[in-house]
Each structure stands twice: as C-alpha cells, then as structure tokens.
Design a protein around this motif. Structure first.
Motif, mmCIF file in Angstrom:
data_model
loop_
_atom_site.group_PDB
_atom_site.id
_atom_site.type_symbol
_atom_site.label_atom_id
_atom_site.label_comp_id
_atom_site.label_asym_id
_atom_site.label_seq_id
_atom_site.Cartn_x
_atom_site.Cartn_y
_atom_site.Cartn_z
ATOM 1 N N SER A 109 0.742 -1.375 -0.313
ATOM 2 C CA SER A 109 0.136 0.429 0.401
ATOM 3 C C SER A 109 0.811 0.878 -0.432
ATOM 4 C CB SER A 109 -1.151 -0.545 1.332
ATOM 5 O OG SER A 109 0.138 0.098 2.711
ATOM 6 N N LEU A 110 0.206 2.243 -0.610
ATOM 7 C CA LEU A 110 1.082 3.766 -0.507
ATOM 8 C C LEU A 110 1.695 3.584 0.988
ATOM 9 C CD1 LEU A 110 -1.246 5.835 -2.800
ATOM 10 C CD2 LEU A 110 1.269 5.489 -2.972
ATOM 11 N N ASP A 111 0.837 3.937 1.893
ATOM 12 C CA ASP A 111 1.479 3.798 3.536
ATOM 13 C C ASP A 111 2.058 2.899 4.197
ATOM 14 O OD1 ASP A 111 -0.369 1.972 3.886
ATOM 15 O OD2 ASP A 111 -2.130 3.639 4.887
ATOM 16 N N ALA A 112 2.243 1.940 3.197
ATOM 17 C CA ALA A 112 3.332 0.724 4.032
ATOM 18 C C ALA A 112 4.719 1.617 4.524
ATOM 19 C CB ALA A 112 3.300 -0.363 3.292
ATOM 20 N N PRO A 113 5.218 1.141 5.426
ATOM 21 C CA PRO A 113 6.634 1.427 5.546
ATOM 22 C C PRO A 113 7.645 0.812 4.784
ATOM 23 C CG PRO A 113 6.759 0.313 6.946
ATOM 24 C CD PRO A 113 5.097 0.435 6.735
ATOM 25 N N PRO A 114 9.281 2.036 4.950
ATOM 26 C CA PRO A 114 9.688 0.937 3.160
ATOM 27 C C PRO A 114 10.159 -0.167 4.523
ATOM 28 C CG PRO A 114 9.868 3.343 3.594
ATOM 29 C CD PRO A 114 9.058 3.193 4.662
ATOM 30 N N ASP A 115 10.702 -1.545 3.094
ATOM 31 C CA ASP A 115 12.170 -2.493 3.632
ATOM 32 C C ASP A 115 12.397 -2.255 2.781
ATOM 33 O OD1 ASP A 115 12.747 -4.491 4.637
ATOM 34 O OD2 ASP A 115 11.018 -5.854 2.988
ATOM 35 N N TRP A 116 13.914 -1.527 4.078
ATOM 36 C CA TRP A 116 15.017 -1.002 3.534
ATOM 37 C C TRP A 116 16.376 -2.456 3.562
ATOM 38 C CZ3 TRP A 116 14.960 3.435 1.638
ATOM 39 C CH2 TRP A 116 13.966 4.351 2.154
ATOM 40 N N ARG A 117 15.308 -4.018 3.601
ATOM 41 C CA ARG A 117 16.140 -4.310 3.140
ATOM 42 C C ARG A 117 16.720 -4.587 1.908
ATOM 43 N NH1 ARG A 117 13.681 -9.141 5.928
ATOM 44 N NH2 ARG A 117 11.482 -8.365 5.404
ATOM 45 N N ARG A 118 15.782 -3.797 0.635
ATOM 46 C CA ARG A 118 14.957 -3.962 -0.549
ATOM 47 C C ARG A 118 15.873 -3.036 -1.095
ATOM 48 N NH1 ARG A 118 12.677 -8.063 -1.018
ATOM 49 N NH2 ARG A 118 13.220 -7.316 -3.286
ATOM 50 N N ALA A 119 16.809 -2.140 -0.660
ATOM 51 C CA ALA A 119 17.963 -1.314 -1.157
ATOM 52 C C ALA A 119 19.401 -1.963 -0.680
ATOM 53 C CB ALA A 119 17.778 0.307 -0.215
ATOM 54 N N ASP A 120 19.620 -2.932 0.300
ATOM 55 C CA ASP A 120 20.267 -3.281 0.673
ATOM 56 C C ASP A 120 21.095 -4.299 -0.146
ATOM 57 O OD1 ASP A 120 21.008 -1.965 3.046
ATOM 58 O OD2 ASP A 120 19.516 -3.400 4.727
ATOM 59 N N ILE A 121 19.597 -4.974 -1.139
ATOM 60 C CA ILE A 121 19.209 -5.994 -2.058
ATOM 61 C C ILE A 121 20.322 -5.550 -3.844
ATOM 62 C CG2 ILE A 121 18.369 -7.261 -3.503
ATOM 63 C CD1 ILE A 121 16.736 -7.921 -1.296
ATOM 64 N N LEU A 122 19.945 -3.882 -3.326
ATOM 65 C CA LEU A 122 20.571 -3.088 -4.702
ATOM 66 C C LEU A 122 21.780 -3.278 -4.448
ATOM 67 C CD1 LEU A 122 17.931 -0.972 -5.674
ATOM 68 C CD2 LEU A 122 18.356 -2.797 -6.588
ATOM 69 N N LEU A 123 22.211 -2.695 -3.656
ATOM 70 C CA LEU A 123 23.911 -2.651 -2.682
ATOM 71 C C LEU A 123 24.443 -3.970 -3.058
ATOM 72 C CD1 LEU A 123 25.910 -0.172 -2.064
ATOM 73 C CD2 LEU A 123 25.049 -1.032 0.182
ATOM 74 N N ALA A 124 24.048 -4.829 -2.813
ATOM 75 C CA ALA A 124 24.878 -5.793 -3.582
ATOM 76 C C ALA A 124 25.336 -6.153 -4.428
ATOM 77 C CB ALA A 124 23.887 -7.509 -2.183
ATOM 78 N N PHE A 125 23.757 -6.732 -4.818
ATOM 79 C CA PHE A 125 24.043 -6.635 -6.742
ATOM 80 C C PHE A 125 25.162 -5.125 -7.392
ATOM 81 C CE2 PHE A 125 19.823 -8.985 -6.728
ATOM 82 C CZ PHE A 125 20.712 -9.754 -7.390
ATOM 83 N N GLY A 126 24.761 -4.372 -6.814
ATOM 84 C CA GLY A 126 26.437 -2.996 -7.565
ATOM 85 C C GLY A 126 27.525 -3.512 -7.012
ATOM 86 N N LYS A 127 27.724 -3.976 -6.015
ATOM 87 C CA LYS A 127 29.245 -4.871 -5.671
ATOM 88 C C LYS A 127 29.198 -6.092 -6.352
ATOM 89 C CE LYS A 127 29.298 -2.502 -1.121
ATOM 90 N NZ LYS A 127 29.148 -2.946 0.447
ATOM 91 N N LYS A 128 28.613 -6.828 -6.413
ATOM 92 C CA LYS A 128 28.615 -8.607 -7.538
ATOM 93 C C LYS A 128 29.314 -7.372 -8.957
ATOM 94 C CE LYS A 128 25.848 -11.040 -4.943
ATOM 95 N NZ LYS A 128 24.573 -12.096 -5.347
ATOM 96 N N MET A 129 28.551 -6.212 -9.207
ATOM 97 C CA MET A 129 28.864 -5.618 -10.915
ATOM 98 C C MET A 129 29.768 -5.426 -10.396
ATOM 99 S SD MET A 129 26.943 -2.687 -13.157
ATOM 100 C CE MET A 129 27.128 -2.322 -14.216
ATOM 101 N N LEU A 130 30.344 -4.530 -9.909
ATOM 102 C CA LEU A 130 31.616 -3.820 -9.608
ATOM 103 C C LEU A 130 32.682 -3.966 -8.011
ATOM 104 C CD1 LEU A 130 29.938 -0.023 -10.885
ATOM 105 C CD2 LEU A 130 31.927 -1.818 -12.346
ATOM 106 N N PRO A 131 33.279 -4.688 -8.577
ATOM 107 C CA PRO A 131 33.825 -5.092 -7.583
ATOM 108 C C PRO A 131 34.516 -4.351 -5.924
ATOM 109 C CG PRO A 131 34.496 -7.098 -8.715
ATOM 110 C CD PRO A 131 33.500 -5.872 -9.047
ATOM 111 N N GLY A 132 34.979 -3.535 -7.522
ATOM 112 C CA GLY A 132 36.028 -2.075 -6.609
ATOM 113 C C GLY A 132 35.174 -1.956 -5.590
#
Length: 436
Positions: free
Chosen positions: A333-356
């Motif tokens: 829903s529009l008013d559900a709080p963010p689940d910041w684990r979703r952002a952490d997943i993105l960051l993990a993928f980025g580090k896999k793409m660019l190991p540096g």
C-alpha cells in the motif's frame, strides 16, 4: 470539446486564455504543463512537494531514456512465479503478504493482461509509440531550458553473463527489432574497454544505440520547471483534493489551501491519482509499484555507461550526485513503511557488478530512497478524457516508464485539452477501458 481561439491561443468563456491546472509536478505533469503552455493555456502546476523532490518517482528512477522500454511486466507464464514472489524476500519482485487481499483484483487483471504473447505484442506496440523518440522529445524542452547537458546521449546497456542468457528474452529483443529499436551486440572485450572495473561474470552486452540517461534527475526537473515559470507559469505548493463541477463544466480544483478557478485540469499525480480519477468518474485500477534506489555519493567515475543487469532487473547509472543503483518491484500500500532490505539488495548487486565498490563506501554515506511508481495492470498508462467531465484529462499510470513516456503523454494531453482531437491509436490509453 471546442474553444474559441485567437492567434492560436485557446480562450475560455471569459475571453481569456484557458486556465489549466496540472495536478502533479512529477515528470509527466511537468511536460504536460510545458506542452499546454506552448499551446496557449494559462497553466498552474500543483504539487505537495517541490518539483524534482524525493517525494516523486521522477526523482528516484533509473534515469533512463530508452526507446527499448516497450515490454510490460506481465508476460506468459508469469503466474507460475507468483508463489515464489510471495515466499522470496530477496527477489526482484516482492508482494507483501498482508496487502495481498487488497492487491488481488489488480493482480488478476495483471496476469490476464500477459496471458498470451498476442496481448503482449499489442501492448508493446502501444508502448513503443510513447517511447520511440523519447530522447529527441526530451531535448526539445531541455535545450530551451538550458539543461540539455544533463542528457547523456551515450546509449544504454543490458548486461548478461553470456549470449545464452538472452535466450529467455529472445522474443522480446525480436519485437524490439521489428518495431525499429536500434541496438547492437557486444562481447566482453568491448565491455571491458568501456568499463575496466566490470566483474568477470559479465561477458555479453546489448547496447540500445539511441538510448540516453539523465545525469541528475532532481536538477533536470527543477530546470524544466524554472523554464515553465520563466514563460509565465505558476507553481502552487499544496495537495489537490478534488474538483468543483457545475453543469458538467469544471470550475475549480480544490486544494488544501485554496480553490483554484480553472477551465481545465490534468490528473498527473502519479500513484496518488486513483482517488482524483474516481471523483472524475473513472475507477482506474492503480497500485503503487514501489521501487528503491541507493546512491553512492563518493563514486562518480564508474561505471562510464548506464546499464541494466539482467539477473537483478536493476539499473546502474553514473549521476552527478554519485552512482545510482535503482530497481526492485514491491507491491504494497501507499502508506506501508519502506523495507530497507530492498535497498541493501540493490547495493549487494552493485558490488557484484563492480567488485571495486567493496569497502569504498561508508554505510552512513549511502543514500537510500523508496518511491511509488503508479502502475495499471495492463502495462499502459491512463491518458484520456474523464467520464464525469470532459474538462478533466488523465495522465498517469506509467509504471517504470514515466520518465521515458512523459513527453509523448504530454503531447496527447495538450491535443485533448486544446482541440479535443483523439486519434484511433490514443484510444488504447483510454481510462474507460477498465470499465469493460
């Protein structure tokens, strides 16, 4: 809908230029305001937040301008994946269990929309009309606004491990080619020449040759609105709540702070458009397709190119504010709080793409964002005249593609509110299609 015109400018009943209120200062609303202003309307842009602010999906998206963004999310066989989406909290598509009952009617329509490839091909053809010249249409307004330097015309890339990985998307790429999307295929040697820091696992890429990306989405929106204001437009910081209609004609847009007298209105409030559309006579099934991003402000040199990782369905884009990694689909829903684990997943993928990237960023320096993408179940936006009042026009529901489809949407909106003309092709976006 007709109006008297003098020197090409549409006039209202008092003999003055039509006053049109555009509700929503996201990218669709901004472009609609610009096109209507050019057509001679006296335009007021209304939004609760600042143009380009982080309350809007226009701020937090992957910053792509791609004519290849023609595919709807729903495709044949997707229904088999839904149980996994409910069970896997780390996947790219997540449905929050507690919101499933309210989402179920939308999900049923969503799965039906992609139940066979013929439906998908028809949808893709309509989407291509909105996407095909997106870069040129953006430049038409970016140049007079003095912000064309924010559009990087360097193509955009899809990255895969190897050529065999694209087999599952072969039909999609075939459709793109048939529609006229120009793209080129490249092996690892070319990829490494473009981005030496790329992880070894990526050995094949497809470049959308006519694609581009925006180097700073906030500044881009701000620049367009500054140009709008310099030409006589007005911005009102408030929340639009509804309409006053008398004898079938619009008289006011009701906001928290004032009732704005007007002759026409555009509903371009993104994920908050559903209630306004109901008041205008249309029940458009709209959900928040929540997306996330992270920005690494200390990483500005890499990658040189903007890419989508096929395995994670996420965009990695170099921006003036840092490296942006955007994606994820979370239905709630529009008013559900963010689940910041979703952002952490993105960051993990980025580090896999660019190991540096490993260890280069202090956690407290990472910007995390969540926003609401307005999504209809059939993959097409709602663009057209409202049922209860011909003076009100819909312009919302673009899902992932608002930045890309905004200019073409605005052209349709301006035509509707200036001449009343509806092309046969535009009927595919009609708000009334959901009433069937």
């Amino acid at each position: 809908m007709t109006s008297s015109e003098t020197n090409g400018a549409p006039l209202g009943p008092t003999g003055k230029p039509l006053r049109t209120v555009v509700i929503g200062a996201g990218i669709v609303g901004i472009f609609s305001a610009l096109e209507l202003q050019r057509a001679g309307h006296d335009v007021v842009l209304v939004d609760r937040g600042p143009p380009g602010g982080d309350q809007a999906a226009s701020y937090g998206n992957g910053a792509w301008l791609s004519p290849a963004s023609i595919m709807p999310m729903s495709v044949p066989g997707l229904w088999r994946e839904v149980p996994g989406y409910l069970a896997d909290p780390s996947g790219p598509f997540v449905i929050r269990w507690r919101h499933l009952p309210s989402l179920l009617p939308w999900l049923v329509r969503f799965l039906r929309a992609g139940s066979n490839w013929r439906k998908v091909e028809i949808c893709a053809a309509h989407r291509y009309r909105l996407c095909r010249s997106t870069v040129d249409w953006h430049l038409k307004w970016a140049r007079p606004a003095g912000i064309d330097h924010l559009i990087a015309r360097e193509g955009v890339w899809f990255l895969y491990r190897d050529r065999s990985d694209i087999e599952r998307e072969a039909r999609e790429w075939k459709m793109r080619k048939e529609f006229g999307v120009r793209f080129s295929e490249h092996d690892r040697e070319v990829l490494i020449a473009r981005e030496p820091a790329l992880a070894e696992k990526y050995g094949f890429g497809i470049r959308v040759d006519d694609g581009a990306f925006i180097r700073d989405t906030r500044s881009y929106c701000e620049g367009l609105v500054a140009h709008f204001c310099s030409e006589g437009g007005r911005v009102v910081r408030s929340t639009a709540r509804g309409f006053e209609i008398a004898h079938g004609r619009l008289t006011h847009v009701v906001t928290d702070d004032e009732n704005i007298a007007c002759d026409r209105a555009v509903i371009a409030a993104g994920a908050w458009s559903a209630e306004l559309s109901r008041q205008a006579g249309d029940n458009v099934p709209l959900v928040s397709e929540r997306g996330y991003h992270v920005v690494l402000p200390d990483v500005t040199g890499h990658p040189q190119m903007s890419v989508i990782l096929a395995e994670g369905k996420m965009a990695v884009t170099p921006t003036n504010r840092g490296l942006r990694i955007a994606g994820q689909v979370e239905l709630a829903s529009l008013d559900a709080p963010p689940d910041w684990r979703r952002a952490d997943i993105l960051l993990a993928f980025g580090k896999k793409m660019l190991p540096g990237l490993q260890g280069v960023q202090s956690p407290d320096r990472v910007e995390r964002w969540m926003g609401h993408r307005p999504s209809t179940p059939d993959g097409l936006p709602s663009i057209g005249t409202a049922s209860a009042c011909a003076d009100i026009v819909h312009a919302f529901g673009h899902g992932h593609s608002g930045m890309i489809q905004a200019p073409a949407t605005a052209q349709i909106v301006a035509r509707l509110l200036t001449t009343g003309a509806v092309s046969p092709e535009d009927k595919a976006f009609s708000p009334q299609r959901f009433a069937a």
